[in-house]
Design an enzyme around this catalytic site. Structure first.
Site, PDB file in Angstrom:
ATOM      1  N   PHE A  17      44.778  50.585  18.958  1.00  0.00           N
ATOM      2  CA  PHE A  17      45.026  52.003  18.702  1.00  0.00           C
ATOM      3  C   PHE A  17      45.831  52.166  17.409  1.00  0.00           C
ATOM      4  O   PHE A  17      46.746  51.371  17.154  1.00  0.00           O
ATOM      5  CB  PHE A  17      45.788  52.633  19.862  1.00  0.00           C
ATOM      6  CG  PHE A  17      44.920  53.242  20.924  1.00  0.00           C
ATOM      7  CD1 PHE A  17      44.584  54.585  20.883  1.00  0.00           C
ATOM      8  CD2 PHE A  17      44.427  52.455  21.960  1.00  0.00           C
ATOM      9  CE1 PHE A  17      43.782  55.146  21.854  1.00  0.00           C
ATOM     10  CE2 PHE A  17      43.614  53.009  22.941  1.00  0.00           C
ATOM     11  CZ  PHE A  17      43.289  54.355  22.884  1.00  0.00           C
ATOM     12  N   HIS A  47      48.329  45.525  24.819  1.00  0.00           N
ATOM     13  CA  HIS A  47      47.049  46.197  25.087  1.00  0.00           C
ATOM     14  C   HIS A  47      45.999  45.682  24.104  1.00  0.00           C
ATOM     15  O   HIS A  47      45.283  46.460  23.465  1.00  0.00           O
ATOM     16  CB  HIS A  47      47.208  47.716  24.965  1.00  0.00           C
ATOM     17  CG  HIS A  47      48.192  48.299  25.927  1.00  0.00           C
ATOM     18  ND1 HIS A  47      47.825  48.855  27.133  1.00  0.00           N
ATOM     19  CD2 HIS A  47      49.545  48.394  25.879  1.00  0.00           C
ATOM     20  CE1 HIS A  47      48.904  49.278  27.774  1.00  0.00           C
ATOM     21  NE2 HIS A  47      49.965  49.010  27.037  1.00  0.00           N
ATOM     22  N   HIS A  51      42.434  43.742  28.758  1.00  0.00           N
ATOM     23  CA  HIS A  51      43.805  43.821  29.244  1.00  0.00           C
ATOM     24  C   HIS A  51      43.907  44.673  30.505  1.00  0.00           C
ATOM     25  O   HIS A  51      43.058  45.523  30.767  1.00  0.00           O
ATOM     26  CB  HIS A  51      44.741  44.393  28.167  1.00  0.00           C
ATOM     27  CG  HIS A  51      44.435  45.801  27.782  1.00  0.00           C
ATOM     28  ND1 HIS A  51      43.477  46.136  26.859  1.00  0.00           N
ATOM     29  CD2 HIS A  51      44.958  46.984  28.210  1.00  0.00           C
ATOM     30  CE1 HIS A  51      43.415  47.452  26.728  1.00  0.00           C
ATOM     31  NE2 HIS A  51      44.302  47.991  27.544  1.00  0.00           N
ATOM     32  N   ASP A  53      46.294  47.332  32.422  1.00  0.00           N
ATOM     33  CA  ASP A  53      47.426  48.254  32.336  1.00  0.00           C
ATOM     34  C   ASP A  53      48.294  48.132  33.585  1.00  0.00           C
ATOM     35  O   ASP A  53      47.780  48.036  34.702  1.00  0.00           O
ATOM     36  CB  ASP A  53      46.939  49.702  32.252  1.00  0.00           C
ATOM     37  CG  ASP A  53      46.495  50.105  30.863  1.00  0.00           C
ATOM     38  OD1 ASP A  53      46.594  49.276  29.937  1.00  0.00           O
ATOM     39  OD2 ASP A  53      46.031  51.255  30.712  1.00  0.00           O
ATOM     40  N   HIS A  57      52.941  51.789  32.481  1.00  0.00           N
ATOM     41  CA  HIS A  57      52.386  52.260  31.212  1.00  0.00           C
ATOM     42  C   HIS A  57      52.149  53.769  31.239  1.00  0.00           C
ATOM     43  O   HIS A  57      52.310  54.448  30.218  1.00  0.00           O
ATOM     44  CB  HIS A  57      51.082  51.517  30.923  1.00  0.00           C
ATOM     45  CG  HIS A  57      50.333  52.000  29.720  1.00  0.00           C
ATOM     46  ND1 HIS A  57      50.915  52.112  28.470  1.00  0.00           N
ATOM     47  CD2 HIS A  57      49.036  52.398  29.570  1.00  0.00           C
ATOM     48  CE1 HIS A  57      50.011  52.543  27.604  1.00  0.00           C
ATOM     49  NE2 HIS A  57      48.877  52.738  28.249  1.00  0.00           N
ATOM     50  N   HIS A 159      44.401  58.184  33.870  1.00  0.00           N
ATOM     51  CA  HIS A 159      45.444  57.224  34.233  1.00  0.00           C
ATOM     52  C   HIS A 159      46.277  57.751  35.405  1.00  0.00           C
ATOM     53  O   HIS A 159      46.629  56.994  36.317  1.00  0.00           O
ATOM     54  CB  HIS A 159      46.365  56.962  33.034  1.00  0.00           C
ATOM     55  CG  HIS A 159      45.799  56.032  32.008  1.00  0.00           C
ATOM     56  ND1 HIS A 159      44.907  56.453  31.046  1.00  0.00           N
ATOM     57  CD2 HIS A 159      46.003  54.699  31.795  1.00  0.00           C
ATOM     58  CE1 HIS A 159      44.590  55.413  30.274  1.00  0.00           C
ATOM     59  NE2 HIS A 159      45.245  54.346  30.705  1.00  0.00           N
ATOM     60  N   GLU A 171      40.799  47.345  30.962  1.00  0.00           N
ATOM     61  CA  GLU A 171      40.249  47.989  29.772  1.00  0.00           C
ATOM     62  C   GLU A 171      39.926  46.941  28.709  1.00  0.00           C
ATOM     63  O   GLU A 171      40.435  45.824  28.731  1.00  0.00           O
ATOM     64  CB  GLU A 171      41.244  48.997  29.194  1.00  0.00           C
ATOM     65  CG  GLU A 171      41.566  50.148  30.132  1.00  0.00           C
ATOM     66  CD  GLU A 171      42.745  50.989  29.671  1.00  0.00           C
ATOM     67  OE1 GLU A 171      42.759  52.193  29.985  1.00  0.00           O
ATOM     68  OE2 GLU A 171      43.665  50.442  29.027  1.00  0.00           O
TER      69      GLU A 171
END
Length: 207
Positions: A17, A47, A51, A53, A57, A159, A171
């Site tokens: 990101f 991340h 990965h 979460d 998170h 989420h 993810e």
């Protein structure tokens, strides 16, 4: 034993990101420089690549990754192809919910190129779909994109739906070579104390 590795290779070019920490590996000792062994350290967002979460998170009351039961991340799973949908939130009406037959579901959207620079337009999940899957005793949901919410989302509705049902998230997996069907999933997170996520080496074993 037949298996499919669904973990994208982790390298400095791995997409993260915007603003997150890219992967970096520093070599401290090297055979080519006359050292008696090879030694290196890494710096990265947790991340990265495939990965898991942790609830911490996306919720202040959630636990960190080392406190999660490993039962979430190994066992029967189902790969569902949704490549016909495109880069938007997946709805319950996009899949045949009656055909869901495993407690772990991985969505094969093919909307994110793991070896290209970060792309913001990828498939994600709708809270509605998560509620429907939870009602069918699904305990882990995975997707082959960086997030179950859109890249621009700040409210993280999907989420939060996961947190509400105490489900697990996987993810960043690569399902290019995974045909739709039933498998055994093994995708164990590292026990990184206090961490909001962990990279995993995710594989699918044929049943």
């Amino acid at each position: 034993m037949s298996y499919i590795d669904i973990s994208p290779p982790i390298r400095p070019e791995s997409p993260v990101f915007p603003g997150d920490q890219a992967f970096e590996r520093q070599i401290m000792l090297d055979w080519d420089k006359g050292a008696h062994l090879s030694l290196s350290w890494i710096k990265s967002t947790v991340h990265i690549g495939a990965h898991a979460d942790a609830p911490y998170h996306y919720h202040a009351e959630g636990v960190s990754i080392e406190k999660r039961s490993l039962d979430y991340y190994m066992g029967p799973c189902q790969v569902i192809d949704v490549s016909h949908v495109g880069p938007r939130r997946l709805l319950a009406s996009d899949i045949n919910l009656k055909a869901v037959s495993a407690p772990r579901v991985l969505f094969r959207s093919l909307t994110f190129a793991h070896q290209e620079p970060f792309q913001e337009n990828f498939a994600s999940l709708s809270p509605e779909l998560i509620h429907e899957l939870a009602s069918r005793d699904v305990r882990l949901i995975g997707i082959d994109t960086p997030s179950i919410d859109p890249a621009s989302a700040k409210d993280l509705l999907s989420h939060h739906a996961i947190f509400h049902h105490d489900m697990a998230i996987l993810e960043g997996i690569d399902l290019t070579l995974a045909s739709p069907g039933l498998y055994e999933l093994i995708a164990l997170p590292l026990a990184i104390e206090g961490a909001d996520a962990s990279p995993v080496r995710a594989v699918l074993r044929s049943l």
